[in-house]
Design an enzyme around this catalytic site. Structure first.
Site, mmCIF file in Angstrom:
data_model
loop_
_atom_site.group_PDB
_atom_site.id
_atom_site.type_symbol
_atom_site.label_atom_id
_atom_site.label_comp_id
_atom_site.label_asym_id
_atom_site.label_seq_id
_atom_site.Cartn_x
_atom_site.Cartn_y
_atom_site.Cartn_z
ATOM 1 N N ASP A 100 -25.537 -17.264 35.337
ATOM 2 C CA ASP A 100 -26.671 -16.333 35.316
ATOM 3 C C ASP A 100 -27.967 -17.021 34.871
ATOM 4 O O ASP A 100 -29.051 -16.467 35.013
ATOM 5 C CB ASP A 100 -26.381 -15.129 34.405
ATOM 6 C CG ASP A 100 -26.114 -15.494 32.947
ATOM 7 O OD1 ASP A 100 -26.063 -16.694 32.622
ATOM 8 O OD2 ASP A 100 -25.969 -14.563 32.125
ATOM 9 N N TYR B 112 -30.228 -28.001 32.885
ATOM 10 C CA TYR B 112 -28.924 -27.475 33.328
ATOM 11 C C TYR B 112 -29.107 -26.378 34.371
ATOM 12 O O TYR B 112 -28.548 -26.447 35.469
ATOM 13 C CB TYR B 112 -28.126 -26.930 32.130
ATOM 14 C CG TYR B 112 -26.960 -26.041 32.537
ATOM 15 C CD1 TYR B 112 -25.848 -26.574 33.197
ATOM 16 C CD2 TYR B 112 -26.983 -24.661 32.283
ATOM 17 C CE1 TYR B 112 -24.792 -25.751 33.584
ATOM 18 C CE2 TYR B 112 -25.922 -23.841 32.658
ATOM 19 C CZ TYR B 112 -24.833 -24.389 33.314
ATOM 20 O OH TYR B 112 -23.792 -23.581 33.711
ATOM 21 N N LYS C 187 -28.104 -26.211 38.378
ATOM 22 C CA LYS C 187 -27.199 -25.201 38.962
ATOM 23 C C LYS C 187 -27.937 -24.402 40.051
ATOM 24 O O LYS C 187 -27.354 -24.084 41.094
ATOM 25 C CB LYS C 187 -26.670 -24.260 37.881
ATOM 26 C CG LYS C 187 -25.685 -24.874 36.895
ATOM 27 C CD LYS C 187 -24.374 -25.351 37.497
ATOM 28 C CE LYS C 187 -23.470 -24.232 37.982
ATOM 29 N NZ LYS C 187 -22.129 -24.755 38.388
HETATM 30 P P1 NAD Z 1 -16.692 -27.402 31.118
HETATM 31 O O1 NAD Z 1 -17.797 -28.323 30.702
HETATM 32 O O2 NAD Z 1 -15.738 -26.896 30.100
HETATM 33 O O3 NAD Z 1 -15.809 -28.107 32.255
HETATM 34 C C1 NAD Z 1 -16.362 -28.833 33.296
HETATM 35 C C2 NAD Z 1 -15.270 -29.673 33.932
HETATM 36 O O4 NAD Z 1 -15.855 -30.420 35.016
HETATM 37 C C3 NAD Z 1 -14.651 -30.702 32.984
HETATM 38 O O5 NAD Z 1 -13.256 -30.672 33.099
HETATM 39 C C4 NAD Z 1 -15.208 -32.026 33.453
HETATM 40 O O6 NAD Z 1 -14.353 -33.135 33.210
HETATM 41 C C5 NAD Z 1 -15.402 -31.766 34.947
HETATM 42 N N1 NAD Z 1 -16.433 -32.640 35.524
HETATM 43 C C6 NAD Z 1 -17.677 -32.887 35.037
HETATM 44 N N2 NAD Z 1 -18.322 -33.773 35.834
HETATM 45 C C7 NAD Z 1 -17.473 -34.058 36.860
HETATM 46 C C8 NAD Z 1 -17.567 -34.890 37.996
HETATM 47 N N3 NAD Z 1 -18.665 -35.616 38.246
HETATM 48 N N4 NAD Z 1 -16.518 -34.941 38.853
HETATM 49 C C9 NAD Z 1 -15.386 -34.210 38.610
HETATM 50 N N5 NAD Z 1 -15.244 -33.432 37.535
HETATM 51 C C10 NAD Z 1 -16.271 -33.350 36.656
HETATM 52 O O7 NAD Z 1 -17.417 -26.227 31.895
HETATM 53 P P2 NAD Z 1 -17.055 -24.676 31.964
HETATM 54 O O8 NAD Z 1 -17.725 -23.988 30.849
HETATM 55 O O9 NAD Z 1 -15.610 -24.519 32.180
HETATM 56 O O10 NAD Z 1 -17.845 -24.266 33.305
HETATM 57 C C11 NAD Z 1 -17.233 -24.385 34.582
HETATM 58 C C12 NAD Z 1 -18.209 -23.927 35.652
HETATM 59 O O11 NAD Z 1 -18.570 -22.569 35.416
HETATM 60 C C13 NAD Z 1 -19.511 -24.720 35.671
HETATM 61 O O12 NAD Z 1 -19.888 -24.883 37.012
HETATM 62 C C14 NAD Z 1 -20.495 -23.830 34.929
HETATM 63 O O13 NAD Z 1 -21.815 -24.041 35.387
HETATM 64 C C15 NAD Z 1 -19.986 -22.453 35.306
HETATM 65 N N6 NAD Z 1 -20.263 -21.366 34.342
HETATM 66 C C16 NAD Z 1 -19.923 -21.546 33.011
HETATM 67 C C17 NAD Z 1 -20.132 -20.488 32.120
HETATM 68 C C18 NAD Z 1 -19.758 -20.596 30.660
HETATM 69 O O14 NAD Z 1 -20.077 -19.681 29.887
HETATM 70 N N7 NAD Z 1 -19.064 -21.634 30.226
HETATM 71 C C19 NAD Z 1 -20.704 -19.296 32.579
HETATM 72 C C20 NAD Z 1 -21.056 -19.187 33.931
HETATM 73 C C21 NAD Z 1 -20.809 -20.230 34.804
HETATM 74 O O1 DAU Z 2 -25.020 -17.843 30.586
HETATM 75 C C1 DAU Z 2 -24.039 -18.698 31.090
HETATM 76 C C2 DAU Z 2 -24.101 -20.032 30.385
HETATM 77 O O2 DAU Z 2 -23.609 -19.832 29.068
HETATM 78 C C3 DAU Z 2 -23.309 -21.116 31.097
HETATM 79 O O3 DAU Z 2 -23.869 -21.347 32.357
HETATM 80 C C4 DAU Z 2 -23.320 -22.417 30.285
HETATM 81 O O4 DAU Z 2 -22.505 -23.388 30.916
HETATM 82 C C5 DAU Z 2 -22.773 -22.106 28.911
HETATM 83 O O5 DAU Z 2 -22.833 -23.275 28.105
HETATM 84 C C6 DAU Z 2 -23.554 -20.979 28.245
HETATM 85 O O6 DAU Z 2 -24.910 -21.404 27.921
HETATM 86 P P1 DAU Z 2 -25.606 -21.042 26.518
HETATM 87 O O7 DAU Z 2 -26.641 -22.063 26.254
HETATM 88 O O8 DAU Z 2 -25.984 -19.620 26.472
HETATM 89 O O9 DAU Z 2 -24.328 -21.245 25.537
HETATM 90 P P2 DAU Z 2 -24.200 -21.906 24.077
HETATM 91 O O10 DAU Z 2 -22.843 -21.597 23.588
HETATM 92 O O11 DAU Z 2 -24.652 -23.321 24.057
HETATM 93 O O12 DAU Z 2 -25.252 -21.052 23.226
HETATM 94 C C7 DAU Z 2 -25.145 -19.637 23.101
HETATM 95 C C8 DAU Z 2 -26.331 -19.157 22.286
HETATM 96 O O13 DAU Z 2 -26.188 -19.627 20.928
HETATM 97 C C9 DAU Z 2 -27.672 -19.721 22.742
HETATM 98 O O14 DAU Z 2 -28.679 -18.737 22.522
HETATM 99 C C10 DAU Z 2 -27.916 -20.914 21.831
HETATM 100 C C11 DAU Z 2 -27.258 -20.494 20.540
HETATM 101 N N1 DAU Z 2 -26.653 -21.559 19.723
HETATM 102 C C12 DAU Z 2 -25.825 -22.460 20.334
HETATM 103 C C13 DAU Z 2 -25.208 -23.440 19.614
HETATM 104 C C14 DAU Z 2 -24.317 -24.460 20.289
HETATM 105 C C15 DAU Z 2 -26.853 -21.585 18.337
HETATM 106 O O15 DAU Z 2 -27.591 -20.761 17.782
HETATM 107 N N2 DAU Z 2 -26.225 -22.574 17.623
HETATM 108 C C16 DAU Z 2 -25.422 -23.508 18.191
HETATM 109 O O16 DAU Z 2 -24.896 -24.395 17.470
#
Ligand code: NAD
Ligand code: DAU
Length: 352
Positions: free
Chosen positions: A134, A158, A162
């Site tokens: 999002d 980032y 995306k």
């Molecule tokens: P993550 O960082 O936990 O996992 C990413 C994985 O991709 C890892 O296993 C890493 O080794 C692999 N990777 C990274 N670079 C690579 C490369 N060049 N080739 C092959 N593999 C590679 O991420 P996540 O939080 O599980 O997110 C997964 C997907 O979902 C991402 O595309 C992210 O943008 C999306 N997403 C994440 C969230 C969230 O809250 N975590 C929310 C919405 C969308």
């Molecule tokens: O919205 C979806 C996204 O959510 C995904 O696309 C990303 O991959 C995922 O990492 C996540 O992004 P955020 O930046 O929102 O997540 P994060 O856990 O890093 O941070 C959540 C919120 O907390 C953000 O407002 C920053 C704050 N934060 C984060 C960290 C790591 C803190 O206040 N302290 C911290 O130490």
């Protein structure tokens, strides 16, 4: 053994990817699930222990930025479907090192699209499912929601990477008519998340009596979704989503960071038999993230109406399950925080 379908899942050793792999391997025994992952710091094969010996699962270590490797893999397997999750995913890291994000998230996605196009042969039977965020929509003020029609306005390296990958997926669909589907999801939480992200970082620090860093004044808002509900949505979109469409996925569960951390501290006090208020003393306000987006909130009415998806757990249930998992899986946390999981790979899989 013959399989009816072959599905490639990228980034399956990561947080969300491992939940998706577990779900697909367990629920679709007629499908061969191939996981390619570079095993960056965020990829952890320990996440897949439960399913790694199943006959419908294969792991291939590889980099999606390596076009030759990707083309050969597609040529060999002629995948029926691709679910693309591999990415650099942490906003703070994209601020300190944007190039990795541009390489993996943009070039990597383009390589997959090119390879997929080469095996498509004008069929709508196959599908390329791009999993996105999002954050591409930018930041909201106090009111409003992101819908599928909201204009893109990414504001971190980032989210810009995306957004770029989303545009490429749509452009390939429009220009080359390849069958694609996209989803944009809000913040996930749950088991197996690398403890650099807010919730697992806070759980780990509270457990170890370390400061819990809250950026700025803690007023930023995120819409939290339990990761297994995201995996369910991915399953539904992969199987029933309409080609060319985008689906927003969210928890309708907005929390100010500081309120969320207080809630987590309450749960941790109970679980660790600490006096009420003990964990909250660890909260430490630190320098804000550069360009910190204020608020994200998803309108998920389209996926709810079109596919019948809805979150299955409340935030309280999901958070409690999550805390229980991290407390019960100390070895996992210790391996990943100390880097010892690399030794585990070597012993277990003979992978460097
Ligand atoms: P993550 O960082 O936990 O996992 C990413 C994985 O991709 C890892 O296993 C890493 O080794 C692999 N990777 C990274 N670079 C690579 C490369 N060049 N080739 C092959 N593999 C590679 O991420 P996540 O939080 O599980 O997110 C997964 C997907 O979902 C991402 O595309 C992210 O943008 C999306 N997403 C994440 C969230 C969230 O809250 N975590 C929310 C919405 C969308
Ligand atoms: O919205 C979806 C996204 O959510 C995904 O696309 C990303 O991959 C995922 O990492 C996540 O992004 P955020 O930046 O929102 O997540 P994060 O856990 O890093 O941070 C959540 C919120 O907390 C953000 O407002 C920053 C704050 N934060 C984060 C960290 C790591 C803190 O206040 N302290 C911290 O130490």
């Amino acid at each position: 053994m013959m399989f009816e379908k072959k599905i490639l899942i990228t980034g399956g050793a990561g947080f969300i990817g491992s939940h998706v792999i577990r779900r697909f391997v367990n629920n679709y025994s007629n499908c061969l699930i191939i996981n390619i992952d570079k095993l960056t710091y965020a990829g952890n094969l320990e996440n897949l222990k439960e399913i790694e010996t199943k006959s419908n699962y294969r792991f291939v270590k590889g980099d999606i930025v390596d076009a030759d490797f990707i083309f050969k893999l597609f040529e060999e397997h002629q995948f029926d479907g691709v679910i693309h999750l591999a990415a650099e995913s942490h906003v703070d890291r994209s601020i300190s090192n944007p190039i990795e994000f541009i390489n993996t998230n943009i070039i990597g996605t383009a390589n997959l699209l090119n390879a997929f196009r080469s095996i498509c042969k004008n069929t709508d039977e196959k599908r390329f499912y791009h999993v996105s965020t999002d954050e591409v929509y930018g930041s909201l003020g106090e009111s409003g929601f992101f819908t599928e029609e909201t204009s893109y306005d990414p504001r971190s390296p980032y989210s810009a990477s995306k957004a770029s990958s989303d545009h490429l997926v749509r452009a390939y669909h429009h220009t080359f008519k390849i069958p694609v589907v996209i989803s944009n999801c809000s913040n996930n939480y749950g088991s197996h998340q690398f403890p650099e992200k807010l919730i697992p970082l806070a759980i780990n620090n509270i457990k170890n009596n370390k400061p819990v860093p809250v950026y700025g004044e803690g007023v930023n808002i995120r819409d939290w979704l339990f990761v297994e509900d995201h995996a369910l949505a991915i399953d539904m979109i992969y199987h029933k989503g309409k080609i060319g469409e985008t689906y927003n996925i969210g928890g309708s569960n907005e929390w100010k960071n500081i309120d969320l951390i207080h809630k987590l501290c309450e749960i941790m006090d109970k679980k660790l038999n600490r006096l009420a208020g003990t964990s909250a003393k660890l909260i430490t306000f630190v320098k804000d993230r550069a360009g910190h987006d204020l608020r994200y909130a998803i309108d998920s009415s389209k996926i709810q109406a079109a596919l019948g998806w809805k979150p299955s757990v409340t935030f309280e249930q999901g958070l409690e399950k999550t805390v229980d998992w991290y407390l019960a899986n100390e070895a996992w946390l210790n391996h990943i925080t100390s880097g010892a999981y690399k030794t585990y790979y070597k012993q277990q899989y003979n992978i460097a």
